[in-house]
Design an enzyme around this catalytic site. Structure first.
Site, PDB file in Angstrom:
ATOM      1  N   GLU A  32       0.850  -1.202   0.000  1.00  0.00           N
ATOM      2  CA  GLU A  32       0.000   0.000   0.000  1.00  0.00           C
ATOM      3  C   GLU A  32       0.882   1.248   0.000  1.00  0.00           C
ATOM      4  O   GLU A  32       1.832   1.335   0.780  1.00  0.00           O
ATOM      5  CB  GLU A  32      -0.903  -0.030   1.237  1.00  0.00           C
ATOM      6  N   SER A 124     -13.686   2.884 -10.820  1.00  0.00           N
ATOM      7  CA  SER A 124     -13.333   3.826 -11.897  1.00  0.00           C
ATOM      8  C   SER A 124     -12.340   3.205 -12.877  1.00  0.00           C
ATOM      9  O   SER A 124     -12.453   3.392 -14.089  1.00  0.00           O
ATOM     10  CB  SER A 124     -12.778   5.125 -11.318  1.00  0.00           C
ATOM     11  N   ASP A 168      -4.469  -0.146 -10.500  1.00  0.00           N
ATOM     12  CA  ASP A 168      -5.882  -0.531 -10.579  1.00  0.00           C
ATOM     13  C   ASP A 168      -6.267  -1.017 -11.970  1.00  0.00           C
ATOM     14  O   ASP A 168      -6.898  -2.060 -12.136  1.00  0.00           O
ATOM     15  CB  ASP A 168      -6.766   0.651 -10.173  1.00  0.00           C
TER      16      ASP A 168
HETATM   17  P1  ADP Z   1     -13.374   3.686  -6.763  1.00  0.00           P
HETATM   18  O1  ADP Z   1     -12.607   3.649  -8.028  1.00  0.00           O
HETATM   19  O2  ADP Z   1     -12.545   3.411  -5.559  1.00  0.00           O
HETATM   20  O3  ADP Z   1     -14.603   2.825  -6.775  1.00  0.00           O
HETATM   21  P2  ADP Z   1     -13.676   6.425  -7.531  1.00  0.00           P
HETATM   22  O4  ADP Z   1     -14.179   7.613  -6.793  1.00  0.00           O
HETATM   23  O5  ADP Z   1     -12.307   6.440  -8.070  1.00  0.00           O
HETATM   24  O6  ADP Z   1     -13.913   5.173  -6.566  1.00  0.00           O
HETATM   25  O7  ADP Z   1     -14.633   6.122  -8.761  1.00  0.00           O
HETATM   26  C1  ADP Z   1     -16.029   6.118  -8.601  1.00  0.00           C
HETATM   27  C2  ADP Z   1     -16.670   6.748  -9.839  1.00  0.00           C
HETATM   28  O8  ADP Z   1     -16.778   5.742 -10.887  1.00  0.00           O
HETATM   29  C3  ADP Z   1     -18.086   7.202  -9.601  1.00  0.00           C
HETATM   30  O9  ADP Z   1     -18.100   8.517  -9.084  1.00  0.00           O
HETATM   31  C4  ADP Z   1     -18.673   7.144 -11.006  1.00  0.00           C
HETATM   32  O10 ADP Z   1     -18.294   8.274 -11.764  1.00  0.00           O
HETATM   33  C5  ADP Z   1     -17.998   5.928 -11.596  1.00  0.00           C
HETATM   34  N1  ADP Z   1     -18.841   4.748 -11.395  1.00  0.00           N
HETATM   35  C6  ADP Z   1     -18.654   3.727 -10.532  1.00  0.00           C
HETATM   36  N2  ADP Z   1     -19.660   2.830 -10.608  1.00  0.00           N
HETATM   37  C7  ADP Z   1     -20.523   3.304 -11.540  1.00  0.00           C
HETATM   38  C8  ADP Z   1     -21.766   2.831 -12.084  1.00  0.00           C
HETATM   39  N3  ADP Z   1     -22.320   1.681 -11.675  1.00  0.00           N
HETATM   40  N4  ADP Z   1     -22.360   3.586 -13.028  1.00  0.00           N
HETATM   41  C9  ADP Z   1     -21.812   4.741 -13.450  1.00  0.00           C
HETATM   42  N5  ADP Z   1     -20.649   5.220 -12.991  1.00  0.00           N
HETATM   43  C10 ADP Z   1     -20.013   4.527 -12.046  1.00  0.00           C
HETATM   44 MG    MG Z   2     -10.992   4.925  -8.514  1.00  0.00          MG
END
Ligand code: ADP
Ligand code: MG
Length: 380
Positions: A32, A124, A168
């Protein structure tokens, strides 16, 4: 939603037959805050994923529907822009392909996901990797998986303003069922390590704490690492990053560093070493030893790197008290999920204990996800 029902919805809506792509989220077993120090990480794709239904539409329009959010967006190549909406991630991917000289054509898209967003499972990265993979297949761009990972990373940097490492998207694209990978964040090469569960399981406890502090603290930790390297470099010009430093060398330069810079660097140097050790233990299928390292990582994240939070600390302490083999907060910091390695016999006792006490303490309901290690992005 499964691939069959997604394809059926697509046909209802767009009246043609789509290609279906699956793009998984990921865990990181250990390693990490080592990625931006050119060190090692140990990610694996999981059985939570995006599904994309995609078909060319012979126009220059992108018609994209996020099924889970009931949102549809249409745009053309000259309307790509940065922002914080899900569409910006996809625009960034299209832009990356255009900048690599690919002929951009319009598509119709429906997509859905069962990766909890913002919990540190890299929804994401899966969003960008899966969409890039789909375009690459559809239009035969011949981009390698590494190029797709770089395009996904660039999209987060340039179109969303998230300064993420490569891990990632790399994990989402390169993982293999039943394995974790030791990824070298300097050379962008990896080695697969079979993860033989036997009587063990991987369980995520979602603390439901959203990492709001994460981006400023992240930049601040990066700066501390850079500061440490700068100090060492004055006498050892060959040192490019903390990857080139071991504990002995760090001790030599300790007097020239502030206490805080030393503590941050010391965590990173030890974490890079722990990740190497974990690979060694996995090759011998010694999951108990891997678990011990996970606890050491958490202690480092909490007291040396100072990116934990009371909720994550509580889950890890409860895990230790309940006989869980290894547990640590996963991801950038300040909440998200705690990754637990535990024997099947302990699992229910642990879950019940957390369920019974977490809410009283923190007024949040935790979630639990059992994890299988899955293959990377692929056509369904
Ligand atoms: P992580 O990558 O840790 O899950 P992030 O904040 O980097 O968190 O990314 C999350 C973003 O990815 C959300 O704000 C959205 O824009 C997009 N996202 C995630 N899941 C979905 C979904 N099911 N539908 C549309 N967009 C999504
Ligand atoms: Mg992310």
């Amino acid at each position: 939603m499964n691939p069959v029902s997604l394809a059926a919805s697509f046909k209802d809506q767009y009246h043609h037959t789509p290609m279906i792509v699956r793009a998984p989220g990921r865990i990181n077993l250990i390693g990490e805050h080592t990625d931006y120090n050119n060190g090692f990480v140990m990610p694996a794709a999981i059985d939570k994923h995006f599904l994309f239904a995609v078909a060319a539409n012979n126009t220059n329009q992108f018609n994209i529907q996020a099924v889970d959010l009931h949102e549809t967006i249409s745009f053309s190549l000259d309307e790509l822009k940065a922002g914080h909406h899900w569409s910006n991630y996809l625009m960034g991917v299209i832009d990356g392909m255009a900048r690599r000289g690919k002929k951009i054509e319009g598509v119709d898209v429906l997509f859905t996901s069962n990766i909890p967003a913002g919990a540190g499972l890299s929804s994401s990265a899966a969003l960008c990797s899966g969409f890039g993979f789909a375009l690459n297949e559809l239009f035969r761009y011949n981009l390698s998986r590494l190029e797709l990972a770089l395009i996904a990373q660039e999209s987060e940097h340039r179109f969303v303003g998230a300064q993420v490492g490569i891990m990632d998207m790399y994990a989402s694209l390169f993982s293999r069922t039943g394995s974790v990978m030791l990824l070298d964040c300097r050379s962008y090469t990896h080695e697969y390590l079979p993860f033989q569960f036997g009587n063990f399981e991987l369980l995520l406890v979602d603390t439901k704490v959203k990492h709001s502090l994460a981006s400023s603290a992240y930049n601040n930790r990066r700066q501390a690492c850079e500061e440490g390297v700068k100090i060492i470099k004055q006498n050892r010009p060959e040192v490019q990053s903390l990857r080139d430093v071991d504990e002995t060398v760090l001790q030599i330069f300790k007097p020239s560093m502030t206490e805080e810079v030393f503590r941050r660097c010391n965590y990173v140097v030890k974490e890079i070493d722990r990740t190497r050790q974990a690979a060694h233990h996995l090759k011998k299928n010694d999951l108990t030893a891997v678990g011990k390292l996970m606890y050491e990582t958490h202690r480092g994240l909490s007291s040396e790197y100072e990116v934990s939070c009371p909720e994550s600390d509580w889950v890890v302490t409860t895990a230790r008290e309940t006989g869980v083999t290894g547990a640590r907060q996963m991801g950038g910091g300040f909440g998200g999920c705690v990754l637990c390695l535990l024997s099947i016999s302990v699992k229910n006792i642990f879950i019940e204990k957390v369920k019974a006490k977490y809410f009283a303490q923190f007024e949040k309901e935790p979630d639990f996800y059992s994890i299988e290690l899955s293959e990377g992005v692929a056509l369904v």
